[in-house]
Design a protein around this motif. Structure first.
Motif, PDB file in Angstrom:
ATOM      1  N   THR A 259       0.843  -1.206   0.000  1.00 56.81           N
ATOM      2  CA  THR A 259       0.000   0.000   0.000  1.00 56.81           C
ATOM      3  C   THR A 259       0.874   1.251   0.000  1.00 56.81           C
ATOM      4  OG1 THR A 259      -1.592  -1.232   1.362  1.00 56.81           O
ATOM      5  CG2 THR A 259      -1.921   1.152   1.161  1.00 56.81           C
ATOM      6  N   TYR A 260       1.876   1.271   0.876  1.00 50.99           N
ATOM      7  CA  TYR A 260       2.782   2.424   0.938  1.00 50.99           C
ATOM      8  C   TYR A 260       3.626   2.538  -0.336  1.00 50.99           C
ATOM      9  CZ  TYR A 260       1.874   3.274   5.940  1.00 50.99           C
ATOM     10  OH  TYR A 260       1.291   3.594   7.149  1.00 50.99           O
ATOM     11  N   THR A 289      -1.040  -5.816  -6.229  1.00 47.32           N
ATOM     12  CA  THR A 289      -2.358  -6.325  -5.851  1.00 47.32           C
ATOM     13  C   THR A 289      -2.393  -7.847  -5.973  1.00 47.32           C
ATOM     14  OG1 THR A 289      -3.474  -4.282  -6.535  1.00 47.32           O
ATOM     15  CG2 THR A 289      -4.823  -6.263  -6.374  1.00 47.32           C
ATOM     16  N   ILE A 290      -1.791  -8.367  -7.036  1.00 47.88           N
ATOM     17  CA  ILE A 290      -1.711  -9.823  -7.219  1.00 47.88           C
ATOM     18  C   ILE A 290      -0.925 -10.457  -6.073  1.00 47.88           C
ATOM     19  CG2 ILE A 290      -0.770 -11.655  -8.691  1.00 47.88           C
ATOM     20  CD1 ILE A 290      -1.310  -9.777 -11.090  1.00 47.88           C
ATOM     21  N   TRP A 291       0.235  -9.866  -5.750  1.00 42.75           N
ATOM     22  CA  TRP A 291       1.039 -10.396  -4.644  1.00 42.75           C
ATOM     23  C   TRP A 291       0.295 -10.301  -3.323  1.00 42.75           C
ATOM     24  CZ3 TRP A 291       5.975  -7.237  -6.248  1.00 42.75           C
ATOM     25  CH2 TRP A 291       6.610  -7.888  -7.331  1.00 42.75           C
ATOM     26  N   ALA A 292      -0.365  -9.162  -3.096  1.00 43.59           N
ATOM     27  CA  ALA A 292      -1.078  -8.950  -1.831  1.00 43.59           C
ATOM     28  C   ALA A 292      -2.221  -9.943  -1.673  1.00 43.59           C
ATOM     29  CB  ALA A 292      -1.593  -7.519  -1.754  1.00 43.59           C
ATOM     30  N   LYS A 293      -2.968 -10.194  -2.747  1.00 46.37           N
ATOM     31  CA  LYS A 293      -4.070 -11.154  -2.678  1.00 46.37           C
ATOM     32  C   LYS A 293      -3.546 -12.554  -2.368  1.00 46.37           C
ATOM     33  CE  LYS A 293      -7.635  -9.038  -5.583  1.00 46.37           C
ATOM     34  NZ  LYS A 293      -8.460  -9.215  -6.813  1.00 46.37           N
ATOM     35  N   PRO A 312      -6.586  -7.225   1.284  1.00 43.92           N
ATOM     36  CA  PRO A 312      -5.200  -7.428   0.819  1.00 43.92           C
ATOM     37  C   PRO A 312      -4.345  -6.164   0.766  1.00 43.92           C
ATOM     38  CG  PRO A 312      -6.700  -8.717  -0.512  1.00 43.92           C
ATOM     39  CD  PRO A 312      -7.546  -7.838   0.377  1.00 43.92           C
ATOM     40  N   ILE A 313      -4.840  -5.065   0.132  1.00 46.71           N
ATOM     41  CA  ILE A 313      -3.966  -3.915  -0.107  1.00 46.71           C
ATOM     42  C   ILE A 313      -4.638  -2.564   0.110  1.00 46.71           C
ATOM     43  CG2 ILE A 313      -4.467  -3.874  -2.597  1.00 46.71           C
ATOM     44  CD1 ILE A 313      -1.500  -3.123  -3.056  1.00 46.71           C
ATOM     45  N   ILE A 314      -5.950  -2.458  -0.143  1.00 42.89           N
ATOM     46  CA  ILE A 314      -6.656  -1.185   0.049  1.00 42.89           C
ATOM     47  C   ILE A 314      -7.721  -1.379   1.120  1.00 42.89           C
ATOM     48  CG2 ILE A 314      -8.094   0.599  -1.011  1.00 42.89           C
ATOM     49  CD1 ILE A 314      -6.873  -0.053  -3.668  1.00 42.89           C
ATOM     50  N   PRO A 315      -7.667  -0.606   2.216  1.00 41.14           N
ATOM     51  CA  PRO A 315      -8.645  -0.776   3.305  1.00 41.14           C
ATOM     52  C   PRO A 315     -10.087  -0.747   2.824  1.00 41.14           C
ATOM     53  CG  PRO A 315      -6.899   0.745   3.953  1.00 41.14           C
ATOM     54  CD  PRO A 315      -6.702   0.470   2.487  1.00 41.14           C
ATOM     55  N   PHE A 316     -10.850  -1.756   3.252  1.00 35.20           N
ATOM     56  CA  PHE A 316     -12.297  -1.864   3.013  1.00 35.20           C
ATOM     57  C   PHE A 316     -12.681  -2.110   1.547  1.00 35.20           C
ATOM     58  CE2 PHE A 316     -11.635   1.413   6.408  1.00 35.20           C
ATOM     59  CZ  PHE A 316     -11.916   0.570   7.486  1.00 35.20           C
TER      60      PHE A 316
END
Length: 318
Positions: A259-260, A289-293, A312-316
């Motif tokens: 995210t950062y 996003t793929i990695w975070a998921k 995964p990457i963006i809150p909510f």
């Protein structure tokens, strides 16, 4: 036929041909996949087959088309009998992640300077070694350099890698991505015809503040993740917020470092108002996003008590 009392027998087959590569006798029930890989390699060193199949190069599976078993998995906990059949796949020559990151991040740092200092072969002899009249160009160079110097420092002093290596062939692809985009965005930002952001100092100042906050956040998350493995363990643990406010994003997302990181490149896009930077940011967001998921669903699968509010990457949202 079963193994001797108290021991397992392990048969290792080629994942494609199903040919038997080796047979390990008297394997301890609590042997890990890491230890089995080492036994496999030691047989090769004694002339049975290819000695280049060192442990990091081995993918050991329960099923030829299944996922690789993790190093920490224990033989007796696997769904096998006392005579276990495992499948081997050669991953090819490997390279350590520390070396990978050092190569990937050193390139953009120095490539950017070729354009910033306007080397003769970049914009032509008339523009060689000239400087831009726009302060934002100097600021962009400082921020870009800071970002990759930070990454290099983290690689050497902060990161603890759960996987020690990656296939050597991937380094070419990774370098083309990082080095190529560094050259493309540097070419336009440092071009003699570059025009500064539409909203002037307000836009630039906003972007710089956002950039510094995101860099601080990214570093804080990397330190927090590193602290989870301070004892040298490679076992996955649930990361939680610490007293550092930048880590509080863990309340809402599984991978706040991504995210950062995306926020850093969004701020750099706003600062430079440059299309190639925006495209690089978009691709970064898609990949992260793929990695975070993937990491998020791994957490959910491995930990029944994993915080349900996290995305995964963006809150909510994502």
């Amino acid at each position: 036929m079963g193994g001797r009392a108290g021991f397992f027998e392990v048969e290792i087959l080629d994942w494609k041909t199903k040919e038997q590569l080796c047979f390990l006798d008297k394997v301890e029930p609590n042997a890990t996949i890491r230890e089995i890989r080492s036994m496999f390699h030691k047989l090769f060193l004694h002339g049975f087959t290819d000695p280049q199949w060192y442990p990091a190069r081995q993918s050991i599976k329960l099923d030829p088309k299944g996922k690789s078993l993790r190093n920490e998995e224990i033989l007796q906990n696997l769904p096998v009998g006392t005579t276990a059949t495992l499948y081997f796949k050669d991953l090819g020559p490997q390279i350590g992640w520390t070396t990978v990151f050092l190569i990937e991040y050193t390139g953009p740092l120095f490539i950017y300077f070729l354009f910033y200092f306007r080397m003769p072969f970049v914009y032509g002899l008339d523009e060689r070694f000239t400087s831009s009249p726009h302060p934002v160009v100097n600021l962009a160079c400082i921020c870009h350099s800071f970002h990759y110097i930070k990454r290099l420092i983290e690689t050497i002093f902060v990161h603890r890698f759960s996987h020690g290596t990656m296939p050597l062939r991937n380094i070419v692809k990774n370098c083309l991505y990082y080095w190529g985009f560094a050259a493309w965005l540097a070419y336009y930002i440092n071009h003699p015809l570059y025009t500064p952001p539409s909203y002037g100092k307000k836009q630039i100042n906003f972007a710089v503040i956002m950039f510094l906050l995101c860099e601080a956040g990214n570093f804080s998350i990397h330190v927090a993740l590193s602290d989870l493995r301070r004892d040298g363990s490679k076992t996955r643990k649930i990361p939680y917020p610490t007293k550092n406010p930048f880590t509080w994003l863990f309340f809402f997302v599984s991978c706040p470092n991504y995210t950062y990181e995306v926020g850093t490149w969004i701020s750099f896009t706003i600062m430079t108002q440059c299309v190639p930077v925006g495209l690089f940011t978009l691709l970064c967001f898609i990949q992260m996003t793929i990695w975070a998921k993937d990491k998020h669903y791994t957490y959910l699968r491995e930990f029944k008590d994993y915080p349900s509010v996290r995305m995964p990457i963006i809150p909510f949202l994502l």
